[in-house]
Scaffold this active site. Structure first.
Site, PDB file in Angstrom:
ATOM      1  N   LYS A 197       0.854  -1.194   0.000  1.00 33.47           N
ATOM      2  CA  LYS A 197       0.000   0.000   0.000  1.00 33.47           C
ATOM      3  C   LYS A 197       0.887   1.241   0.000  1.00 33.47           C
ATOM      4  O   LYS A 197       1.706   1.437   0.905  1.00 33.47           O
ATOM      5  CB  LYS A 197      -0.914   0.005   1.224  1.00 33.47           C
ATOM      6  CG  LYS A 197      -1.851   1.209   1.281  1.00 33.47           C
ATOM      7  CD  LYS A 197      -2.733   1.144   2.512  1.00 33.47           C
ATOM      8  CE  LYS A 197      -3.663   2.354   2.604  1.00 33.47           C
ATOM      9  NZ  LYS A 197      -4.522   2.300   3.804  1.00 33.47           N
ATOM     10  N   ARG A 207     -10.943   9.789   1.712  1.00 32.12           N
ATOM     11  CA  ARG A 207     -10.800  10.450   3.012  1.00 32.12           C
ATOM     12  C   ARG A 207     -11.906  11.461   3.255  1.00 32.12           C
ATOM     13  O   ARG A 207     -12.319  11.674   4.394  1.00 32.12           O
ATOM     14  CB  ARG A 207      -9.412  11.086   3.113  1.00 32.12           C
ATOM     15  CG  ARG A 207      -8.310  10.022   3.217  1.00 32.12           C
ATOM     16  CD  ARG A 207      -6.916  10.590   3.141  1.00 32.12           C
ATOM     17  NE  ARG A 207      -5.928   9.515   3.187  1.00 32.12           N
ATOM     18  CZ  ARG A 207      -4.640   9.668   2.899  1.00 32.12           C
ATOM     19  NH1 ARG A 207      -4.185  10.860   2.549  1.00 32.12           N
ATOM     20  NH2 ARG A 207      -3.825   8.640   2.956  1.00 32.12           N
ATOM     21  N   LYS A 219       1.243  10.208   5.861  1.00 38.54           N
ATOM     22  CA  LYS A 219       1.332   8.780   6.171  1.00 38.54           C
ATOM     23  C   LYS A 219       2.586   8.129   5.586  1.00 38.54           C
ATOM     24  O   LYS A 219       2.659   6.908   5.452  1.00 38.54           O
ATOM     25  CB  LYS A 219       0.067   8.064   5.677  1.00 38.54           C
ATOM     26  CG  LYS A 219      -1.215   8.633   6.275  1.00 38.54           C
ATOM     27  CD  LYS A 219      -2.421   7.755   6.003  1.00 38.54           C
ATOM     28  CE  LYS A 219      -3.670   8.301   6.693  1.00 38.54           C
ATOM     29  NZ  LYS A 219      -4.828   7.380   6.604  1.00 38.54           N
ATOM     30  N   GLU A 236       7.557  -6.683   1.559  1.00 43.60           N
ATOM     31  CA  GLU A 236       6.325  -6.543   2.331  1.00 43.60           C
ATOM     32  C   GLU A 236       5.400  -7.740   2.109  1.00 43.60           C
ATOM     33  O   GLU A 236       4.819  -8.288   3.058  1.00 43.60           O
ATOM     34  CB  GLU A 236       5.606  -5.247   1.946  1.00 43.60           C
ATOM     35  CG  GLU A 236       6.301  -3.969   2.408  1.00 43.60           C
ATOM     36  CD  GLU A 236       6.069  -3.689   3.879  1.00 43.60           C
ATOM     37  OE1 GLU A 236       5.399  -4.486   4.548  1.00 43.60           O
ATOM     38  OE2 GLU A 236       6.560  -2.649   4.357  1.00 43.60           O
ATOM     39  N   LYS A 251      -2.307  -1.610  -3.628  1.00 43.95           N
ATOM     40  CA  LYS A 251      -3.165  -0.422  -3.573  1.00 43.95           C
ATOM     41  C   LYS A 251      -2.285   0.825  -3.648  1.00 43.95           C
ATOM     42  O   LYS A 251      -1.330   0.936  -2.879  1.00 43.95           O
ATOM     43  CB  LYS A 251      -3.967  -0.409  -2.271  1.00 43.95           C
ATOM     44  CG  LYS A 251      -4.883   0.797  -2.125  1.00 43.95           C
ATOM     45  CD  LYS A 251      -5.569   0.816  -0.765  1.00 43.95           C
ATOM     46  CE  LYS A 251      -6.473   2.048  -0.650  1.00 43.95           C
ATOM     47  NZ  LYS A 251      -7.099   2.162   0.678  1.00 43.95           N
ATOM     48  N   SER A 277     -10.387   5.372  -4.888  1.00 46.35           N
ATOM     49  CA  SER A 277     -11.352   6.457  -5.057  1.00 46.35           C
ATOM     50  C   SER A 277     -10.887   7.511  -6.049  1.00 46.35           C
ATOM     51  O   SER A 277     -11.701   8.041  -6.817  1.00 46.35           O
ATOM     52  CB  SER A 277     -11.629   7.106  -3.698  1.00 46.35           C
ATOM     53  OG  SER A 277     -10.432   7.638  -3.141  1.00 46.35           O
ATOM     54  N   TYR A 316     -15.253   0.739  -6.907  1.00 45.80           N
ATOM     55  CA  TYR A 316     -16.512   1.452  -6.728  1.00 45.80           C
ATOM     56  C   TYR A 316     -17.385   1.360  -7.977  1.00 45.80           C
ATOM     57  O   TYR A 316     -18.566   1.697  -7.933  1.00 45.80           O
ATOM     58  CB  TYR A 316     -16.236   2.918  -6.375  1.00 45.80           C
ATOM     59  CG  TYR A 316     -15.383   3.054  -5.133  1.00 45.80           C
ATOM     60  CD1 TYR A 316     -15.959   2.993  -3.865  1.00 45.80           C
ATOM     61  CD2 TYR A 316     -14.000   3.198  -5.220  1.00 45.80           C
ATOM     62  CE1 TYR A 316     -15.186   3.084  -2.721  1.00 45.80           C
ATOM     63  CE2 TYR A 316     -13.215   3.293  -4.081  1.00 45.80           C
ATOM     64  CZ  TYR A 316     -13.811   3.231  -2.839  1.00 45.80           C
ATOM     65  OH  TYR A 316     -13.029   3.306  -1.705  1.00 45.80           O
TER      66      TYR A 316
END
Length: 327
Positions: A197, A207, A219, A236, A251, A277, A316
């Protein structure tokens, strides 16, 4: 022309193109992210994501039933928590009578066969808007955060979650969650790890949907650098696989198809792509302006994610795509 090979022969009609196609896209490959909020009969538009809403539990179930009837096998749930319930430690995240636990129980009662994927991260519950506990010095505390994630995952599992999905990117959380779930008797609950990610600019509309943007800083100390590629992604992913993940995720998806391909080629686990998004919002904006054919663009985009190696896609666009594929 004296040609032995004429590749166009295999593109000469719709029937032959369908026979030799290398990649399929079907409703069963789609997972639908849904936003949940308090209330009854409530449906709140997400301004940055045309066509997407936050739903109260009753309407969310009816919307999810529509997804199930279209052939979509799972939904990923994300709660919008009132600011008054947020604190530094995300305490509401493991409230067995909180919005999320009540949502999970209601979904499993009404739609028992629908797979429920539940978000494990502090940002929807944190007054700081981060995926972890923030120290006085502004550091995101790893091990202390994992302790809260364990409580959150156990609460979700007890409510009926099929798959818990830690999206926080704290070190060691997959192994800790697996051990805690197994010890509590939830060995059948799966873990979908957000293993790759990135600290991406594509998350903005999400958000706003949950009012979960960081109140300070960013972040970048826990999500991956967009300039990092295969080595960090493989590190990872391999760590999460060794710690007990059942799925790996990349992602965002569209700007990281090269990473998705490498992860796919180096694991035997199912790999999920998140069509996030920002990707959704850009397509919607361009379609509404008349610049693109929305249906063709979306189908091409999701097919590219499948071609790059995704077994499933969180998107979505899921309901629209399922309808298009059935028409």
């Amino acid at each position: 022309m004296d040609l032995t090979y004429r590749p166009r022969r295999l593109r000469s009609s719709h029937s032959i193109r369908e026979i030799v196609r290398e990649t399929t896209l079907e409703p069963r490959h789609l997972l639908y992210p849904m936003f949940i909020e308090e209330g009854e009969g409530v449906k709140t538009p997400v301004a940055a994501m045309p066509g997407i809403h936050r739903y109260s539990i009753d309407l969310a179930i009816e919307h999810a039933r529509e997804a199930w009837n279209l052939g979509i096998k799972g939904v990923a749930l994300f709660p919008a928590i009132p600011n008054g319930l947020k604190d530094k430690y995300g305490s509401e995240s493991h409230n067995p009578e909180g919005l999320f636990a009540r949502t999970i129980r209601a979904f499993k009662k009404e739609l028992p066969e629908l797979l429920l994927i539940t978000d494990v991260a502090l940002d929807p519950y944190s007054s700081d808007g981060h995926d972890g506990i923030v120290s006085e010095a502004g550091e995101i505390l790893n091990d202390e955060t994992v302790e809260v994630l364990i409580k959150m995952a156990l609460t979700q599992a007890a409510a009926g979650a099929d798959i818990v999905a830690p999206s926080d990117m704290m070190d060691g959380r997959i192994g800790a969650l697996r051990a805690a779930l197994d010890e509590a008797g939830f060995e059948r609950v799966m873990i979908m790890s957000y293993s790759t990610k990135y600290a991406s600019a594509y998350y903005g509309p999400f958000r706003t949907a949950l009012d979960s943007a960081p109140k300070m800083g960013d972040k970048k100390t826990y999500q991956m650098n967009p300039a990092s590629g295969y080595r960090e992604a493989l590190r990872e992913s391999s760590l999460d696989e060794a710690e007990g993940a059942d799925f790996l995720m990349v992602k965002p998806a569209l700007a990281y198809l090269d990473v998705l391909r490498v992860v796919r080629d180096n694991t035997q686990l199912p790999v999920v792509a998140y069509n996030v998004s920002g990707e959704y919002a850009m397509v919607k904006a361009a379609a509404q302006a008349g610049y693109i054919d929305e249906q063709r663009i979306v189908l091409e985009t999701l097919t590219s994610m499948r071609r790059a190696g995704a077994d499933a896609i969180l998107t979505y666009h899921a309901l629209d795509v399922a309808r298009w594929l059935k028409s």
